[in-house]
Design a protein around this motif. Structure first.
Motif, PDB file in Angstrom:
ATOM      1  N   ASP A  27      -0.402  -4.023  -4.729  1.00 29.52           N
ATOM      2  CA  ASP A  27      -0.918  -3.348  -3.539  1.00 29.52           C
ATOM      3  C   ASP A  27      -2.400  -3.670  -3.334  1.00 29.52           C
ATOM      4  O   ASP A  27      -2.835  -4.005  -2.228  1.00 29.52           O
ATOM      5  N   TYR A  86       0.808  14.804   1.520  1.00 31.43           N
ATOM      6  CA  TYR A  86       2.199  14.342   1.527  1.00 31.43           C
ATOM      7  C   TYR A  86       3.011  14.949   2.667  1.00 31.43           C
ATOM      8  O   TYR A  86       4.214  14.763   2.734  1.00 31.43           O
ATOM      9  N   LYS A 127       0.757  -1.346  -8.799  1.00 34.40           N
ATOM     10  CA  LYS A 127      -0.502  -1.000  -8.147  1.00 34.40           C
ATOM     11  C   LYS A 127      -1.376  -2.243  -7.945  1.00 34.40           C
ATOM     12  O   LYS A 127      -2.051  -2.390  -6.923  1.00 34.40           O
ATOM     13  N   GLY A 131       0.787  -1.230   0.000  1.00 33.01           N
ATOM     14  CA  GLY A 131       0.000   0.000   0.000  1.00 33.01           C
ATOM     15  C   GLY A 131       0.813   1.270   0.000  1.00 33.01           C
ATOM     16  O   GLY A 131       0.275   2.366   0.134  1.00 33.01           O
ATOM     17  N   LYS A 132       2.137   1.149  -0.182  1.00 28.39           N
ATOM     18  CA  LYS A 132       3.021   2.308  -0.131  1.00 28.39           C
ATOM     19  C   LYS A 132       3.556   2.701  -1.503  1.00 28.39           C
ATOM     20  O   LYS A 132       4.430   3.561  -1.612  1.00 28.39           O
ATOM     21  N   GLY A 133       3.072   2.045  -2.566  1.00 27.89           N
ATOM     22  CA  GLY A 133       3.535   2.381  -3.906  1.00 27.89           C
ATOM     23  C   GLY A 133       4.924   1.869  -4.225  1.00 27.89           C
ATOM     24  O   GLY A 133       5.560   2.350  -5.156  1.00 27.89           O
ATOM     25  N   GLN A 134       5.395   0.869  -3.476  1.00 28.87           N
ATOM     26  CA  GLN A 134       6.727   0.316  -3.723  1.00 28.87           C
ATOM     27  C   GLN A 134       6.723  -0.698  -4.862  1.00 28.87           C
ATOM     28  O   GLN A 134       7.782  -1.060  -5.384  1.00 28.87           O
ATOM     29  N   TYR A 139      -2.942  -0.966 -14.094  1.00 27.40           N
ATOM     30  CA  TYR A 139      -2.595  -1.448 -12.756  1.00 27.40           C
ATOM     31  C   TYR A 139      -1.288  -2.244 -12.767  1.00 27.40           C
ATOM     32  O   TYR A 139      -0.846  -2.727 -11.729  1.00 27.40           O
ATOM     33  N   LYS A 198      -5.844   5.081   5.400  1.00 25.07           N
ATOM     34  CA  LYS A 198      -4.743   5.893   4.874  1.00 25.07           C
ATOM     35  C   LYS A 198      -5.100   7.370   4.942  1.00 25.07           C
ATOM     36  O   LYS A 198      -6.233   7.765   4.703  1.00 25.07           O
TER      37      LYS A 198
END
Length: 456
Positions: free
Chosen positions: A91, A159, A88, A82-85, A111, A155
């Protein structure tokens, strides 16, 4: 339960299976990620945003061609979900899984790899299929000692995060062993949550949170109520606690680059006073936060006149010395040495810095280095009785250490000698046995020869 056989990897047929048996797991239900469960996982929690997850995966095109597989590397893959690592689709898909679950995800290009694709592997705008197995997951650690674990339920937005000195408005629900003991709305200054009865762990998590975020914080005793406990909440010493925290709103404090030197010096005086108050109350971690703020403001400042330069130096010396004392109390001796070194860079004959560094080195069993520090203290101030006493302790420890080394080596050499003697004895026995055996064989051969001779 859907099985491998239920998922033919041939373009249209694969898409048809997902359409009939799959579930859309996207939040806006745009069919971007369709999931088919191949093996049910264990009942219980699913991963939350930010959790550290461990997975095995296999990626294929719709024609069945494999382009990536963690099992081929014999190593699972870890990431914070869920952190965009990652993609998509990962996640979205992993957040829908249970521990031990195996599923297949049909992912639209937006995605997955989008218009760029992946050169030599994935064409532009290609849907892809991932088989995922969720091996395990755990909360996100916010400190090096794993004393604060976070799991994000909702969440946040934006930012930006609160910084030290920020004003925050939060909703708190604290529990211990499943019992709710704290439920309230409260406002506090980040770095000064102690003033409102808020645990250190909640305070230290603030700079990782975003407005609107709701998370669970699992706090070890050091970041909760420590060895004292919290009698008014009926919490005993050394208890782990859990806080659900919702950051409703915050206003950031000015950063160092947003303030001029006069403003920094003015604030430094108040922050130093706050740090001293925490130190006298035995709240050493909270005091550390205050002294570190002063250093972050002034360590790169030079000042424009003798008076300003002196004030900057005095604040830095005092802050580093006080940090060294705090770290002595909480037994973080490497930090003591580091802060004393900073003082000695500014004032090479600083008596307190030399003495505190000596204390830390003595407690780290660095007896010779500690003695050198205490001897230097006596050069600065020959009447320092405490340093003289510490030198005696160092000498005693060095002697004790040498005696222990002697015993260790003596025992070691004795064991070697005993081993050699035992080996030699065994070797001699073996040689004697061999000689005896050889003599026996010679006698036997002689008797045999005499028996083979004709009688006269």
């Amino acid at each position: 339960m859907t099985t491998d056989q239920d998922l033919p990897m041939e373009g249209q047929s694969a898409t048809a299976v997902f359409a009939t048996k799959g579930i859309d797991v996207t939040t806006n239900k745009d069919q971007g990620v369709i999931k088919v469960v191949k093996r049910q996982g264990l009942d219980g929690d699913r991963p939350m945003i930010g959790d550290r997850v461990t997975v095995h995966y296999t990626g294929k095109l719709l024609n069945g061609k494999k382009f990536d597989c963690s099992r081929d590397r014999k190593e699972p893959f870890c990431f914070n979900v869920g952190k965009g690592q990652v993609l998509k689709a990962w996640d979205v898909g992993v957040l829908s899984m249970h521990r031990g679950e195996v599923c297949t995800l049909l992912c639209k290009p937006e995605y997955a790899y989008g218009t760029a694709g992946n050169p030599d592997k994935i064409p532009s705008n290609s849907p892809v299929v991932f088989e995922m197995e969720l091996l395990k997951f755990e909360g996100e650690t916010l400190t090096d000692d794993s004393g604060i674990l976070r799991r994000i339920k909702v969440k946040g937005d934006g930012y930006t995060n609160p910084n030290d000195g920020a004003s925050v408005n939060v909703h708190l629900e604290g529990s211990c062993c499943g019992r709710l003991f704290d439920c309230r709305d409260v406002s506090f200054i980040v770095g000064e949550a102690e003033d409102k009865g808020v645990p250190l762990g909640v305070d230290r998590a603030m700079d990782k949170m975003q407005k609107g975020e709701c998370c669970l914080l699992y706090l070890q005793p050091k970041y909760g109520f420590g060895s004292e406990g919290k009698p008014e909440y009926k919490i005993g010493p050394d208890k782990e606690i859990v806080y659900e925290v919702t950051l409703k709103d915050f206003k950031r404090a000015k950063e160092s680059w947003e303030m001029d030197l006069n403003e920094k010096l003015s604030l430094a005086s108040a922050v130093k006073h706050k740090g001293n108050h925490y130190f006298k109350s035995g709240r050493y971690q909270q005091a550390v936060i205050q002294y570190q703020r002063i250093i972050s403001w002034l360590e790169m400042e030079c000042g424009t006149g003798i008076e300003q330069q002196k004030r900057i130096k005095d604040f830095l010396l005092t802050s580093h010395l006080n940090l060294a004392l705090c770290f002595l109390r909480i037994k973080e001796f490497s930090q003591v040495v580091e802060n004393c070194n900073k003082v000695i860079e500014l004032d090479e004959n600083n008596e307190k810095a030399l003495y505190r560094r000596g204390e830390a080195r003595l407690l780290r069993n660095e007896f010779s280095l500690a003695m050198a520090d205490f001897q230097q203290v006596l050069q600065v101030n020959p009447s320092n009785r405490a340093a003289r006493a510490q030198i005696s302790i160092c000498q005693s420890k060095i002697k004790e250490h040498h005696e222990q080394d002697k015993k260790t080596y003596a025992n070691m050499f004795q064991k070697f000698a005993e081993h050699d003697a035992k080996t030699g004895k065994t070797r001699r026995r073996r040689d004697e046995s061999l000689r005896s055996s050889m003599n026996g064989e010679v006698g036997t051969k002689r008797r045999r020869r005499s028996q083979d001779c004709p009688s006269y």
